[in-house]
Design an enzyme around this catalytic site. Structure first.
Site, PDB file in Angstrom:
ATOM      1  N   THR A 106       0.859  -1.191   0.000  1.00  0.00           N
ATOM      2  CA  THR A 106       0.000   0.000   0.000  1.00  0.00           C
ATOM      3  C   THR A 106       0.888   1.232   0.000  1.00  0.00           C
ATOM      4  OG1 THR A 106      -1.685  -1.075   1.317  1.00  0.00           O
ATOM      5  CG2 THR A 106      -1.634   1.323   1.437  1.00  0.00           C
ATOM      6  N   ARG A 158     -13.731  -7.523  -0.108  1.00  0.00           N
ATOM      7  CA  ARG A 158     -12.789  -7.561   1.028  1.00  0.00           C
ATOM      8  C   ARG A 158     -12.200  -6.166   1.279  1.00  0.00           C
ATOM      9  NH1 ARG A 158      -7.135  -6.141   1.616  1.00  0.00           N
ATOM     10  NH2 ARG A 158      -6.281  -7.381   3.288  1.00  0.00           N
ATOM     11  N   VAL A 159     -12.152  -5.767   2.519  1.00  0.00           N
ATOM     12  CA  VAL A 159     -11.577  -4.465   2.873  1.00  0.00           C
ATOM     13  C   VAL A 159     -10.407  -4.702   3.823  1.00  0.00           C
ATOM     14  CG1 VAL A 159     -12.006  -2.242   3.991  1.00  0.00           C
ATOM     15  CG2 VAL A 159     -13.787  -3.287   2.587  1.00  0.00           C
ATOM     16  N   GLY A 160      -9.279  -4.064   3.530  1.00  0.00           N
ATOM     17  CA  GLY A 160      -8.099  -4.179   4.401  1.00  0.00           C
ATOM     18  C   GLY A 160      -8.016  -3.009   5.362  1.00  0.00           C
ATOM     19  N   ASP A 161      -6.815  -2.758   5.850  1.00  0.00           N
ATOM     20  CA  ASP A 161      -6.617  -1.692   6.848  1.00  0.00           C
ATOM     21  C   ASP A 161      -6.598  -0.295   6.227  1.00  0.00           C
ATOM     22  OD1 ASP A 161      -4.123  -2.686   5.639  1.00  0.00           O
ATOM     23  OD2 ASP A 161      -3.230  -1.022   6.756  1.00  0.00           O
ATOM     24  N   THR A 219       1.517  -0.462   6.064  1.00  0.00           N
ATOM     25  CA  THR A 219       1.379  -1.306   4.878  1.00  0.00           C
ATOM     26  C   THR A 219       1.682  -2.733   5.300  1.00  0.00           C
ATOM     27  OG1 THR A 219       2.233  -1.782   2.655  1.00  0.00           O
ATOM     28  CG2 THR A 219       3.762  -0.761   4.176  1.00  0.00           C
ATOM     29  N   GLY A 220       1.108  -3.686   4.576  1.00  0.00           N
ATOM     30  CA  GLY A 220       1.315  -5.092   4.934  1.00  0.00           C
ATOM     31  C   GLY A 220      -0.008  -5.818   4.914  1.00  0.00           C
ATOM     32  N   GLY A 257      -3.432  -6.396   5.855  1.00  0.00           N
ATOM     33  CA  GLY A 257      -4.479  -5.613   6.506  1.00  0.00           C
ATOM     34  C   GLY A 257      -5.159  -6.343   7.647  1.00  0.00           C
TER      35      GLY A 257
END
Ligand code: GLY
Length: 320
Positions: A152, A180-183, A203-204, A206
């Site tokens: 990210t 799907r939703v990440g951080d 980043t990484g 989520g």
């Protein structure tokens, strides 16, 4: 005094453009937006914006977040299709009284009404990556699974007025489930900014970064008096330890932060995590960092490493 710090080498061109603006007393919100748009627009970065890798249905679904450290206003979009610059939509949403976080069709309706540029974000190159990955999975008889590591773009900074901002943009995990939703669009996890203290971004993976609300945690630690470097290391090491203890594994966790004095920090649990720094006293510089005995050691990336980075990103890609 002004400064910016951003995740990954891909932020270099954007940070370089934005630093000129900050040097001329420009606003940090505009600078960060400009810098992230440059990453979103570049077709060879395959985890952000145009050229970002698609979900398991071969659709590019984008997430972005923005936080104004003066007002604590936040804006975010998640799972948005076919808009060129999700970070600009997130920034615009941060100025609304309500409805600051929009997802999917609702986010697209808002972006359309506000006149944001529509664009088909799926490039031919991203389609080749998708088809090759499908073939690999068939050959190895693997089930459809998203890649864990992820790049990210996250950026934080301070302008000469002392205003701070944190923002992110991503296409999320390659081969993720639709929706799907990440951080990255989640305030406190992917990004957080408080101009009275500092700002951070992550980043990484989520799913794991969210378990530690890591960006808020770093800003909180800076508020207790820790330097940005110590705050980043404490947050990453602690979250990783908890994940290992409770679940037996920890995903990639990488963070950058800056405090209200313009001091910066970075921590990671992966090898050779790259990040970009530019300040009123330092030209835009790419660093690589590695953790040694719980502390991250930052080294400037060599010209050769940088050249190789771009060559690899832009190398011809063929369907297998
Ligand atoms: N850190 C980006 C994501 O997990 O989507």
């Amino acid at each position: 005094m002004w400064g910016m710090i951003a995740t990954w080498t891909m932020a270099l061109e954007g940070v370089t453009l934005a630093s000129q603006l900050l040097q001329e007393n420009g606003e940090i919100g505009q600078a960060v937006e400009k810098a992230i748009c440059a990453v979103e627009d570049f077709p060879f970065y395959k985890s952000v914006g145009y050229g970002g890798l698609p979900n398991e249905e071969m659709q590019v679904e984008l997430d972005a977040g923005y936080m104004d450290g003066d007002t604590l206003d936040i804006g975010a979009v998640a799972g948005i299709h076919d808009f060129a610059n999700p970070v600009s939509i997130a920034k615009k949403l941060s100025g609304e009284m309500l409805n600051n976080i929009l997802v999917g069709a609702g986010a697209e309706k808002y972006a359309h009404k506000q006149g944001f540029e529509r664009k088909n974000m799926l490039t031919d190159r991203a389609k080749i990556h998708y088809k090759n990955r499908l073939k690999e999975m068939e050959e190895e008889q693997l089930e459809m699974k998203p890649y864990r590591g992820h790049d990210t773009v996250g950026m934080v900074g301070i302008d000469t007025q002392g205003s701070m901002v944190s923002a992110t943009s991503t296409s999320g995990l390659f081969m993720k489930k639709a929706g799907r939703v990440g951080d990255s669009p989640i305030a406190g996890s992917g990004f957080y900014a408080d101009s009275e203290v500092g700002a951070a971004t992550a980043t990484g993976l989520g799913e794991d970064l969210m378990k530690g609300c890591i960006s808020y945690e770093i800003v909180h630690l800076m508020n207790t008096g820790l330097s940005p470097q110590a705050a980043c290391e404490t947050a990453v090491n602690h979250l990783e330890k908890q994940l290992l203890k409770r679940k037996g594994s920890a995903g990639d966790l990488s963070v950058v932060a800056m405090n209200a004095q313009g001091e910066w920090g970075c921590a990671t649990n992966i090898e050779n995590f790259s990040f970009v720094v530019a300040t009123s006293t330092q030209a835009p510089t790419v660093y690589l960092t590695n953790r040694v005995d719980g502390h991250c050691v930052h080294e400037k990336a060599s010209e050769e490493w940088l050249k190789n980075y771009m060559t690899t990103r832009m190398a011809p890609l063929e369907e297998k």
